[in-house]
Design a protein around this motif. Structure first.
Motif, PDB file in Angstrom:
ATOM      1  N   GLY A  86      -3.086   5.903   5.589  1.00 13.13           N
ATOM      2  CA  GLY A  86      -4.008   6.065   6.713  1.00 13.13           C
ATOM      3  C   GLY A  86      -5.368   5.461   6.434  1.00 13.13           C
ATOM      4  O   GLY A  86      -5.976   4.840   7.303  1.00 13.13           O
ATOM      5  N   VAL A  87      -5.846   5.631   5.204  1.00 10.38           N
ATOM      6  CA  VAL A  87      -7.151   5.096   4.834  1.00 10.38           C
ATOM      7  C   VAL A  87      -7.075   3.564   4.660  1.00 10.38           C
ATOM      8  O   VAL A  87      -7.966   2.841   5.088  1.00 10.38           O
ATOM      9  N   LEU A  88      -6.001   3.087   4.046  1.00 11.45           N
ATOM     10  CA  LEU A  88      -5.913   1.650   3.753  1.00 11.45           C
ATOM     11  C   LEU A  88      -5.629   0.819   5.005  1.00 11.45           C
ATOM     12  O   LEU A  88      -6.235  -0.233   5.203  1.00 11.45           O
ATOM     13  N   TRP A  89      -4.683   1.258   5.830  1.00 17.42           N
ATOM     14  CA  TRP A  89      -4.300   0.443   6.978  1.00 17.42           C
ATOM     15  C   TRP A  89      -4.548   1.109   8.332  1.00 17.42           C
ATOM     16  O   TRP A  89      -4.234   0.540   9.365  1.00 17.42           O
ATOM     17  N   GLY A  90      -5.085   2.316   8.313  1.00 18.52           N
ATOM     18  CA  GLY A  90      -5.419   2.984   9.562  1.00 18.52           C
ATOM     19  C   GLY A  90      -4.179   3.442  10.308  1.00 18.52           C
ATOM     20  O   GLY A  90      -3.067   3.424   9.783  1.00 18.52           O
ATOM     21  N   MET A  91      -4.402   3.851  11.561  1.00 17.69           N
ATOM     22  CA  MET A  91      -3.256   4.198  12.392  1.00 17.69           C
ATOM     23  C   MET A  91      -3.333   3.387  13.674  1.00 17.69           C
ATOM     24  O   MET A  91      -4.124   2.432  13.741  1.00 17.69           O
ATOM     25  N   ARG A  92      -2.528   3.771  14.665  1.00 18.41           N
ATOM     26  CA  ARG A  92      -2.429   2.956  15.874  1.00 18.41           C
ATOM     27  C   ARG A  92      -3.787   2.699  16.501  1.00 18.41           C
ATOM     28  O   ARG A  92      -4.055   1.636  17.032  1.00 18.41           O
ATOM     29  N   GLU A  93      -4.670   3.732  16.404  1.00 12.36           N
ATOM     30  CA  GLU A  93      -5.943   3.620  17.113  1.00 12.36           C
ATOM     31  C   GLU A  93      -7.060   3.003  16.271  1.00 12.36           C
ATOM     32  O   GLU A  93      -8.081   2.615  16.815  1.00 12.36           O
ATOM     33  N   SER A  94      -6.891   2.959  14.980  1.00  9.32           N
ATOM     34  CA  SER A  94      -8.018   2.543  14.128  1.00  9.32           C
ATOM     35  C   SER A  94      -7.578   1.603  13.012  1.00  9.32           C
ATOM     36  O   SER A  94      -6.448   1.672  12.547  1.00  9.32           O
ATOM     37  N   ASN A 106       4.790  -5.794  10.931  1.00  5.46           N
ATOM     38  CA  ASN A 106       5.974  -6.601  11.295  1.00  5.46           C
ATOM     39  C   ASN A 106       7.220  -6.136  10.548  1.00  5.46           C
ATOM     40  O   ASN A 106       8.326  -6.190  11.069  1.00  5.46           O
ATOM     41  N   TRP A 107       7.008  -5.642   9.339  1.00  2.99           N
ATOM     42  CA  TRP A 107       8.153  -5.224   8.520  1.00  2.99           C
ATOM     43  C   TRP A 107       8.697  -3.864   8.977  1.00  2.99           C
ATOM     44  O   TRP A 107       9.899  -3.674   9.089  1.00  2.99           O
ATOM     45  N   LEU A 108       7.752  -2.938   9.245  1.00  2.00           N
ATOM     46  CA  LEU A 108       8.182  -1.578   9.593  1.00  2.00           C
ATOM     47  C   LEU A 108       8.385  -1.386  11.094  1.00  2.00           C
ATOM     48  O   LEU A 108       9.029  -0.439  11.516  1.00  2.00           O
ATOM     49  N   GLY A 109       7.757  -2.231  11.877  1.00  2.00           N
ATOM     50  CA  GLY A 109       7.777  -2.022  13.330  1.00  2.00           C
ATOM     51  C   GLY A 109       6.652  -1.110  13.784  1.00  2.00           C
ATOM     52  O   GLY A 109       6.535  -0.807  14.977  1.00  2.00           O
ATOM     53  N   ALA A 110       5.842  -0.644  12.857  1.00  2.00           N
ATOM     54  CA  ALA A 110       4.698   0.218  13.174  1.00  2.00           C
ATOM     55  C   ALA A 110       3.816   0.235  11.937  1.00  2.00           C
ATOM     56  O   ALA A 110       4.245  -0.200  10.863  1.00  2.00           O
ATOM     57  N   LYS A 111       2.592   0.732  12.080  1.00  2.00           N
ATOM     58  CA  LYS A 111       1.763   0.887  10.878  1.00  2.00           C
ATOM     59  C   LYS A 111       2.404   1.960  10.001  1.00  2.00           C
ATOM     60  O   LYS A 111       3.068   2.881  10.527  1.00  2.00           O
ATOM     61  N   PRO A 112       2.184   1.888   8.667  1.00  2.00           N
ATOM     62  CA  PRO A 112       2.826   2.876   7.779  1.00  2.00           C
ATOM     63  C   PRO A 112       2.529   4.321   8.176  1.00  2.00           C
ATOM     64  O   PRO A 112       3.405   5.179   8.140  1.00  2.00           O
ATOM     65  N   PHE A 113       1.271   4.596   8.571  1.00  2.00           N
ATOM     66  CA  PHE A 113       0.903   5.953   8.968  1.00  2.00           C
ATOM     67  C   PHE A 113       1.728   6.387  10.176  1.00  2.00           C
ATOM     68  O   PHE A 113       2.278   7.498  10.205  1.00  2.00           O
ATOM     69  N   ASP A 114       1.831   5.519  11.167  1.00  2.00           N
ATOM     70  CA  ASP A 114       2.581   5.857  12.374  1.00  2.00           C
ATOM     71  C   ASP A 114       4.074   5.953  12.081  1.00  2.00           C
ATOM     72  O   ASP A 114       4.780   6.755  12.690  1.00  2.00           O
ATOM     73  N   TYR A 115       4.554   5.124  11.137  1.00  2.00           N
ATOM     74  CA  TYR A 115       5.970   5.188  10.758  1.00  2.00           C
ATOM     75  C   TYR A 115       6.287   6.553  10.162  1.00  2.00           C
ATOM     76  O   TYR A 115       7.282   7.190  10.506  1.00  2.00           O
ATOM     77  N   LEU A 116       5.405   7.006   9.258  1.00  2.00           N
ATOM     78  CA  LEU A 116       5.604   8.335   8.651  1.00  2.00           C
ATOM     79  C   LEU A 116       5.540   9.422   9.720  1.00  2.00           C
ATOM     80  O   LEU A 116       6.322  10.371   9.715  1.00  2.00           O
ATOM     81  N   PHE A 117       4.601   9.282  10.652  1.00  2.00           N
ATOM     82  CA  PHE A 117       4.463  10.291  11.688  1.00  2.00           C
ATOM     83  C   PHE A 117       5.700  10.344  12.576  1.00  2.00           C
ATOM     84  O   PHE A 117       6.260  11.410  12.823  1.00  2.00           O
ATOM     85  N   ASN A 118       6.156   9.153  13.037  1.00  2.00           N
ATOM     86  CA  ASN A 118       7.258   9.113  14.000  1.00  2.00           C
ATOM     87  C   ASN A 118       8.608   9.466  13.379  1.00  2.00           C
ATOM     88  O   ASN A 118       9.457  10.056  14.045  1.00  2.00           O
ATOM     89  N   ASN A 119       8.824   9.072  12.120  1.00  2.00           N
ATOM     90  CA  ASN A 119      10.157   9.242  11.521  1.00  2.00           C
ATOM     91  C   ASN A 119      10.259  10.413  10.554  1.00  2.00           C
ATOM     92  O   ASN A 119      11.355  10.775  10.157  1.00  2.00           O
TER      93      ASN A 119
END
Lengths: 232, 212, 320
Positions: A86-94, A106-119
Motif C-alpha cells: 500500500g505504501v510502495l504502490w498505493g491503491m486504486r485511489e492513490s 498489468n501482471w496482476l490485473g490490479a494494484k497489489p493492495f487491491d489484489y489482496l483486498f479483492n482476493n
C-alpha cells in the motif's frame, strides 16, 4: 496533575461543544469548528493506536512462544505485506512512493493492495460473517423453545415476520379475497413492524438516550473517569 | 498474465472460504491461519486508509503546503502523536491529554444529539392524534404506539419496586418488547441467511460457473 | 459421553448440510417468486423519484465486504435510480472500506458495453421484466443476473464523485454540516475539491437535496439522522442490514426524521421491483424464502422434541 488536567480539559471541551449548540456565533462557533477538525485528526491517530496495540500483542505472543504463536506470525506477515504494498504502490485511489506500479498492475490485473483486498480480504470477511447463518439455524433448533406466554408471543411474531418478509408469505395468503386482505401475511408483518415493534423500539431508544445523556454528563463533569485508565 | 492471476485469485478466495467454513466441523489449523490473516489484512487496510484519506489530506498537506495559514493544525498532530505513546505503559499518562479532547468532544456532541433525536423528538413523535388517518389499521396502530411506548418506558423505570397495580403497565411493556424481539429475531435470521447466500453465490458463479 | 458428543456433532452437521442445500438449490434452479413492496421502501423510492433533475445528493457507504450481499444491491439500485433522474451523486464513507464499496458500485455502473457480456446489457431485459411483472404471479427468471442499467457516459467529477473516508463519525457529519470543503479538502483520489465541477455551489450539507446512508452498523444511518436531519434539516433516508432495520423504524414518524428505510435483502429486492429490474437481490429471494421455511421447521422439530422430553420427565416424576 496527571489525572486532574485531563479531567479539566474534558470539562472545558465538552462545555464548549454544548455552548456552541446554543450560541453558534463567534467565538464559540469557530472554536467548536476547530475542535471538530482536530477531532478528525486525533481520531485517525486513535485508529493507528489500535493497530499498534494489535501488533504489540501479536509480537508478545510470538516472542513468548505462546500456544498457536505461528498463526500470530501469519497475521503480522499479512499485515506487513499489505502495508508495504500500500505504501510502495498505493491503491486504486492513490499513488504510492514508487508511483502506480504499472508493470505490477498489468501482471496482476490490479494494484497489489487491491489484489489482496479483492482476493483475500473480501472472501475472509464475507465468509466469517456467513458462519453466523449456520449458528442461528443450530440455535433455533436447540434454544428457541416455547415455555411461557411471553416466549409464545416472541415465537408467533418471529414466524409471521419470517414468512411475511419473504416471497413465500405472498404465496401463502395472496389468494385471500379483497375484504380479507388484512390477513395477508406481508400486511400483518408490515403492521407488526410499523406499530408494536416501533413502540417497543422507541421505548428502548428513549431509555437508552437517557442513559447516554447521563453518562455524557458524568464524563463532562468529571464524575466518570474510567476513560483515563488506571494507575498514575 | 492478468487473466491467470485473476483465476488464481478466485481459487485463493475459494481456499479461504472453505478454510473458514471448516470451523463448522471443528477448530483446525486452516481456520486459525485464515482468521489471523483476516485480522492482519483488516488492520493493514484501516492503517493505510487512515493515512491516505485522513492524515495526508487533513493534516500533512495543509501544514506542508501553507504553514502560515494552517500552523494551528500542528496542535492536533502533536496530540495525535501523544496518543500513540499509550502503547508504552510507563508513559501512558501522556496519552490522557489527547484522549480528554476526544472524549470531551464526543460526550458534548452525544449529549446534545441524543437529547434532541432520541429523546425529545421520539416523545414528540409519540404525541400523535390517533384519529388523524381514518382507517381501522392506522387508528388501532396509533393507539398501540402510544400504549406500547408508555408501557415500554415504564418497564425500564427501576427506581421504585413494581408490584400490584404498578406492575400492570410493566407487564404490558414486556409484551410489546417480546413482540419487538420476535421481529428482531426474524430480521436477524434474514440478515444471516443473506450473507450465506452471498458466499454460496460466489462459489457457484465465480468458481464453478454453474450460475451466471 | 463421547457417543453423545459424536451424536450431537453429526446432528449439527446434518442441520448445516440441510441449510446449505436449501440455500444452494434455489440459486441453481430459480423459482421466480414475486415480492410485494412495503410502504417504507416505497418512501425511499418516492424521495429519489420526486427530487428534481440536476440536484446534488449524497450517498454514504457505511459498510464493508461482510455485508455486501445485502447492501450492494441497494447501492446499485439507488445510484441507477438517481442517475435516471439526473441527480449528481456524491459518495462519502464513515467506514474505511466504504471507499472501495463506493468505487465498486461506480465501476460496475459505468462499465462500457465492451466490458460487460452481451447478456448483461440491461435495457431490453428491463422492459421485458416490467411487462411480465404486471400479468404473471411468477416472474420468469430467464433474464440475466445483472439487468441493472449501465451508464458509460457518466463522467467522474461531473456526474459523480467519491470524496473518500473520514474518521470521526458524528463529528465528521457535524463538520460537513458546517463546511464540506474543509472536511474533505480533496476527493479520495487526491484531487482538490475546488477543481471538481460537481462540487460547485456545494458548501454545506443543506446544499444537498437528500442524503442516503447505506449502513451496516455504527457509525452510520443513526448519526446521519441525528446530525444531518435533526440539526441541519436535510432529508435523510437509508438502507440497513436486516439486523439493524427494526431499530430504525421509530425514526419514521410525523417528524420525518427518516424518510423510508430499506431493510436487508428484502428491501433491496423491493426497490429493484420498483425500478422494474430483476437484479442481484431479487435473484436471492428464492433462497431466502426456502431457508426461512427450513429454519421454521428446525424450530418446530426442536420444540416437539423439547415437549416430548418434558412430558417424559413429568411422567417419570409422577410414577415416583
Amino acid at each position: 496533575m496527571k489525572r486532574t488536567i485531563p479531567v479539566i480539559i474534558t470539562f472545558v471541551v465538552g462545555m464548549l461543544v454544548i455552548i456552541s449548540e446554543f450560541v453558534p456565533h463567534k467565538p464559540f462557533g469557530s472554536i467548536a469548528g476547530t475542535l471538530e477538525n482536530w477531532f478528525l485528526i486525533i481520531a485517525g491517530f486513535a485508529i493507528i493506536l489500535g493497530v499498534l496495540s494489535l501488533l504489540r500483542m501479536s509480537g508478545h505472543k510470538i516472542n513468548s512462544k505462546a500456544p498457536n504463536w505461528q498463526y500470530y506470525l501469519a497475521g503480522i506477515i499479512s499485515f506487513s505485506v499489505m502495508v508495504l504494498v500500500g505504501v510502495l504502490w498505493g491503491m486504486r485511489e492513490s499513488r504510492g512512493i514508487f508511483g502506480d506500479g504499472e508493470n505490477l498492475f498489468n501482471w496482476l490485473g490490479a494494484k497489489p493492495f487491491d489484489y489482496l483486498f479483492n482476493n483475500f480480504f473480501i472472501h475472509l470477511s464475507a465468509t466469517m460473517f456467513s458462519l453466523l447463518a449456520f449458528y442461528i439455524a443450530s440455535a433455533a433448533y436447540r434454544a428457541f423453545i416455547i415455555r411461557s406466554f411471553e416466549s409464545n408471543l416472541l415465537m408467533i411474531t418471529a414466524v409471521i415476520i419470517m414468512l411475511g418478509r419473504t416471497s413465500l408469505g405472498n404465496i401463502m395468503t395472496g389468494w385471500l379475497p379483497q375484504n380479507m386482505q388484512f390477513l395477508h401475511l406481508p400486511r400483518i408483518a408490515d403492521y407488526i413492524m410499523i406499530y408494536p415493534n416501533s413502540a417497543a423500539q422507541r421505548a428502548i431508544m428513549i431509555s437508552a438516550a437517557l442513559g447516554v445523556i447521563g453518562s455524557s454528563l458524568r464524563i463532562i463533569l468529571g464524575i466518570e473517569r474510567s476513560y483515563l485508565g488506571g494507575g498514575n | 498474465m492478468a487473466e491467470i492471476m485473476t483465476t488464481i485469485g478466485v481459487w485463493i478466495g475459494v481456499f479461504l472460504t472453505f478454510s473458514i467454513f471448516s470451523f463448522l466441523y471443528r477448530d483446525n489449523p486452516f481456520y486459525r491461519f485464515a482468521e489471523q490473516v483476516f485480522v492482519g489484512l483488516s488492520a493493514a487496510y484501516g492503517f493505510i486508509y487512515i493515512i491516505y484519506n485522513v492524515l495526508i489530506p487533513n493534516l500533512f498537506t495543509p501544514v506542508l503546503s501553507d504553514m502560515s495559514q494552517n500552523w494551528l493544525l500542528i496542535i492536533p498532530g502533536i496530540l495525535g502523536i501523544l496518543m500513540l505513546v499509550r502503547i508504552y505503559p510507563p508513559a501512558e499518562w501522556i496519552s490522557r491529554y489527547p484522549l480528554a479532547v476526544v472524549i470531551g468532544t464526543s460526550a458534548g456532541i452525544s449529549l446534545m444529539f441524543y437529547l434532541k433525536s432520541d429523546f425529545m423528538n421520539q416523545i414528540a413523535a409519540t404525541m400523535i392524534n390517533p384519529f388523524a388517518i381514518p382507517s381501522a389499521s392506522a387508528i388501532s396502530g396509533s393507539f398501540l404506539i402510544i400504549l406500547g411506548t408508555i408501557c415500554g418506558v415504564y418497564f425500564f423505570y427501576f427506581s421504585k419496586k413494581q408490584e400490584g397495580l404498578f406492575a400492570i403497565p410493566s407487564k404490558i411493556g414486556i409484551w410489546f418488547l417480546m413482540i419487538s424481539f420476535g421481529a428482531s429475531f426474524g430480521y436477524t435470521v434474514m440478515a444471516r441467511i443473506s450473507l450465506l447466500i452471498g458466499r454460496i453465490e460466489f462459489l457457484l458463479r465465480d468458481w464453478l460457473h454453474i450460475i451466471k | 459421553m463421547s457417543y453423545i458428543n459424536t451424536h450431537v456433532r453429526w446432528e449439527r452437521m446434518t442441520l448445516f448440510g440441510i441449510l446449505f442445500l436449501a440455500v444452494m438449490i434455489p440459486l441453481i434452479l430459480p423459482i421466480g417468486w414475486r415480492t410485494d413492496v412495503s410502504p417504507h421502501v416505497q418512501m425511499v423510492y418516492d424521495l429519489v423519484d420526486k427530487t428534481p433533475p440536476g440536484s446534488a445528493i449524497l450517498i454514504s457507504f457505511d459498510y464493508e465486504p461482510s455485508t455486501m450481499p445485502e447492501l450492494k444491491p441497494m447501492a446499485m439500485s439507488l445510484v441507477d435510480h438517481a442517475w435516471q433522474k439526473g441527480h449528481k451523486v456524491i459518495a462519502v464513507a464513515l467506514w474505511p472500506m466504504g471507499v472501495q464499496m463506493a468505487n465498486d458500485v461506480f465501476s460496475e455502473l459505468t462499465a462500457s458495453p465492451s466490458e460487460i457480456s452481451s447478456d448483461e446489457i440491461p435495457d431490453v431485459q428491463t422492459t421485458d421484466v416490467k411487462e411480465k411483472d404486471e400479468s404473471d404471479e411468477m416472474m420468469t427468471p430467464a433474464v440475466s443476473a445483472n439487468s441493472i442499467r449501465r451508464y458509460s457516459s457518466k463522467r467522474y467529477g461531473i456526474d459523480y464523485v467519491n470524496l473518500g473516508f473520514k474518521s470521526g463519525a458524528m463529528v465528521t457529519i457535524k463538520a460537513m454540516g458546517r463546511n464540506i470543503r474543509e472536511t474533505f479538502p480533496t476527493d479520495t483520489f487526491g484531487t482538490p475539491i475546488d477543481s471538481l465541477p460537481i462540487m460547485d455551489n456545494i458548501v454545506h450539507l443543506r446544499d444537498l437535496a437528500y442524503i442516503i446512508s447505506l449502513s451496516a452498523g455504527d457509525p452510520g444511518l443513526k448519526q446521519w439522522i441525528m446530525v444531518a436531519h435533526d440539526n441541519f434539516k436535510v432529508k435523510v433516508s437509508g438502507g440497513t442490514t436486516a439486523v439493524s432495520a427494526p431499530g430504525f423504524l421509530p425514526y419514521i414518524n410525523n417528524r420525518n426524521q427518516l424518510r423510508g428505510l430499506m431493510g436487508g435483502l428484502k428491501g433491496a429486492a423491493e426497490y429493484e421491483k420498483l425500478m422494474g429490474t430483476f437484479g442481484p437481490a431479487s435473484i436471492k429471494m428464492d433462497s431466502q424464502s426456502i431457508a426461512h421455511v427450513i429454519i421454521l421447521v428446525f424450530i418446530a422439530i426442536g420444540n416437539v422434541r423439547s415437549f416430548r422430553r418434558r412430558r417424559k420427565q413429568r411422567q417419570a416424576r409422577d410414577k415416583e
